[in-house]
Design a protein around this motif. Sequence first.
Motif, PDB file in Angstrom:
ATOM      1  N   GLY A   1      -3.831  31.067 -52.029  1.00  0.00           N
ATOM      2  CA  GLY A   1      -3.974  29.630 -51.849  1.00  0.00           C
ATOM      3  C   GLY A   1      -5.336  29.209 -51.337  1.00  0.00           C
TER       4      GLY A   1
ATOM      5  N   PHE B   1      -5.907  28.756 -55.228  1.00  0.00           N
ATOM      6  CA  PHE B   1      -4.764  28.430 -56.079  1.00  0.00           C
ATOM      7  C   PHE B   1      -4.234  27.027 -55.808  1.00  0.00           C
ATOM      8  N   TYR B   2      -4.477  26.511 -54.601  1.00  0.00           N
ATOM      9  CA  TYR B   2      -4.043  25.146 -54.306  1.00  0.00           C
ATOM     10  C   TYR B   2      -4.721  24.146 -55.239  1.00  0.00           C
TER      11      TYR B   2
ATOM     12  N   TRP C   1       1.449  24.694 -56.498  1.00  0.00           N
ATOM     13  CA  TRP C   1       1.371  25.802 -55.550  1.00  0.00           C
ATOM     14  C   TRP C   1       1.672  25.358 -54.118  1.00  0.00           C
TER      15      TRP C   1
END
Length: 228
Positions: free
Chosen positions: A87, A92-93, A99
């Motif tokens: 993240g 990935f956020y 996510w």
Amino acid sequence: MTGNTDHKKPDRITRVHLWVGRILLIVVGLEWIYLLTESQWLSLFVVSLLLIVLFIPIIFRKRLQVDIPAEFHLTAVIFTFAALYLGEVQHFYQRVWWWDIGLHASAGLIMGIFGFLLIYILNESKRIDIHLTSGFIALFAFTFAVSIGTIWEILEFTIDHTFELNMQKQMMDDPSGLTDTMWDMIVNAGGAFIISMSGWMYLKSAKNYFVREWIKKFIEKNPRLFSR
């Protein structure tokens, strides 16, 4: 570890736990060295937290004489890896739109389990003379998980304003980050509610549900904490 159980052949989940732990330790260890050489201090701090989580069973066993079942630690490791490493470090956020929501829902589930187990230990402990109803135990698990989620949102707010980051996912149409914060708290509460109701049903009727075996394993590994 001591006792006859040490000589038993590890079950499937224990073997998975060992291999996942080893693989993540290599990946995270290499990432830690890279971040150190690149002087990326904030990411280095995040990865260091993940390393601590990987070693939690050893710390608990030596310092507190508490043996954490493989299911508990494996869940915590996977969640922490997804939240902190994927993240925050691998972004990935920003790359995966769901996510953040998925992890906050999972956090509600995990913290609900932890809160349920914590108050269950206190209720069954030989050292503490309290007798709580199943409804109160479930309520505690819910409020514990929601409180942890709230504290995390406060932490995100503090870090964003201190280090000028964007953990609250401020967007052009929501520069305050309020929408992201509210959805995080809503899905966190939803996950906590599911676990709390499941725990309440277990205590009332002893019907099987997916957390029951985890709790039984914790009790079996730490019998000194319980009166029965």
